[in-house]
Write an enzyme that holds these catalytic residues in place. Structure first.
Site, PDB file in Angstrom:
ATOM      1  CB  SER A 149      -0.895   0.008   1.241  1.00 63.32           C
ATOM      2  OG  SER A 149      -1.540   1.257   1.405  1.00 63.32           O
ATOM      3  CE1 TYR A 164      -5.008  -2.250   4.355  1.00 63.06           C
ATOM      4  CE2 TYR A 164      -3.676  -0.284   4.018  1.00 63.06           C
ATOM      5  CZ  TYR A 164      -4.347  -1.375   3.507  1.00 63.06           C
ATOM      6  OH  TYR A 164      -4.364  -1.585   2.153  1.00 63.06           O
TER       7      TYR A 164
END
Length: 259
Positions: A149, A164
Site C-alpha cells: 500500500s 493497517y
C-alpha cells in the site's frame, strides 16, 4: 482436461473475486498465462472472474482460500496440486500474487487487540506463510508479488491507518528479504503499492461515500483515482518475464498521488 501444455505458465492470485485481484487476474490471463482465482467470502465474484477470462480465450479455475487460516494451507496446497494436474497437466506454478486483504480505517484510540490481530492474520501472517506453503510448487525462475500500500510511504499518511499500514509495511520489508533468500532459485519477489484505487475495500467505501473521490483524485498527478486494471497491469508485468531483472522492489502505482 485442458489442451494447454505442461510448460504453460500458471499464476495463483489470492482475493481475485473483485478489485485489484480481479484486475490482476484478467491482465495476467491476457498475457497468455493460466490463472488460479482464489476467494473466501465471494464465490460468485470468483466465478465471474473465471468466466470473463474464459470468454476472452484464457484458462482459469477457482480455489477457496481463507488467508487468515494458516492451518488450512496444507489442504489448499493439495487442492491446488489437483487443479494444476486436471486443468493444465502441470505440477508447478510460475507465480504467486499475494493480494487478498481488507482495508484500513480504525483510529489508534479505538484499536482493539482483536482488530489488530485481524490485520496481522490477513495482511502479514497470511501471505507470509502462504508463500512458504506454496514455495515447493513455484518453479525455478518464478515470481512472487505482494500487494502492499502507498500508506507505507511518506506523503500518504492519514489518520486511522496505523494498524493497517504497520502490517503492509511489514509485508514490504519481508518482500525485500525474501527476494534475497529465494534468489538461489532465481525467484523474483516484489511488492506493488497502490494508491487510492476503486475497489470493494472498506465495505465499498467509494460507492457509499462518492464525495471523497474528488478530493483524492485532486491529489494525483492525473486527477483521477486508480482503477483495478491500472494496478492489474503492473502486477501482470511483475509476474511476466518482462520484469526478469527486477527483484526486491516496492513499486508505487499511485498515478503520482501526493507528489
Amino acid at each position: 482436461m485442458s489442451t494447454q501444455t505442461t510448460d504453460h505458465k500458471i499464476v495463483v492470485v489470492t482475493g481475485a473475486s473483485s478489485g485489484i485481484g480481479r484486475g490482476a487476474a484478467l491482465e495476467i490471463a491476457a498475457r497468455g498465462m493460466g490463472v488460479v482465482v482464489t476467494y473466501n467470502a465471494r464465490p460468485e465474484g470468483a466465478e465471474r472472474t473465471v468466466e470473463e477470462i474464459r470468454a476472452n480465450g484464457g484458462t482459469a479455475v477457482t480455489l477457496p482460500l481463507d488467508i487468515s487460516r494458516t492451518d488450512t494451507f496444507p489442504g489448499s496446497m493439495n487442492a491446488l496440486s489437483g487443479l494444476l494436474s486436471s486443468e493444465w497437466g502441470a505440477d508447478r506454478i510460475h507465480a504467486l500474487v499475494n493480494n487478498a486483504g481488507f482495508g484500513g480505517g480504525r483510529s489508534f484510540e479505538t484499536m482493539t487487540e482483536d482488530a489488530f490481530d485481524a490485520y496481522y492474520r490477513v495482511l502479514l501472517r497470511g501471505p507470509y506463510f502462504l508463500t512458504q506453503a506454496l514455495l515447493p510448487l513455484i518453479e525455478q525462475g518464478g515470481a512472487i508479488v505482494n500487494t502492499s500500500s502507498s500508506s507505507v510511504h511518506s506523503g500518504d499518511t492519514e489518520p486511522g491507518y496505523s494498524g493497517y499500514a504497520a502490517m503492509k509495511g511489514g509485508l514490504t520489508v519481508a518482500t525485500r528479504f525474501l527476494a534475497k533468500e529465494l534468489s538461489g532459485r532465481s525467484i523474483r519477489v516484489n511488492a506493488v503499492s497502490p494508491g487510492p484505487t476503486r475497489t470493494r475495500l472498506g465495505d465499498n467505501a467509494f460507492e457509499r461515500f462518492p464525495e471523497v473521490i474528488d478530493g483524492l483524485a485532486a491529489k494525483t498527478a492525473f486527477s483521477r483515482i486508480g482503477e483495478s486494471a491500472d494496478i492489474g497491469k503492473v502486477i501482470a508485468f511483475l509476474v511476466s518475464d518482462d520484469s526478469a531483472w527486477i527483484t526486491g522492489e516496492d513499486i508505487l502505482a499511485t498515478g503520482g498521488y501526493a507528489l
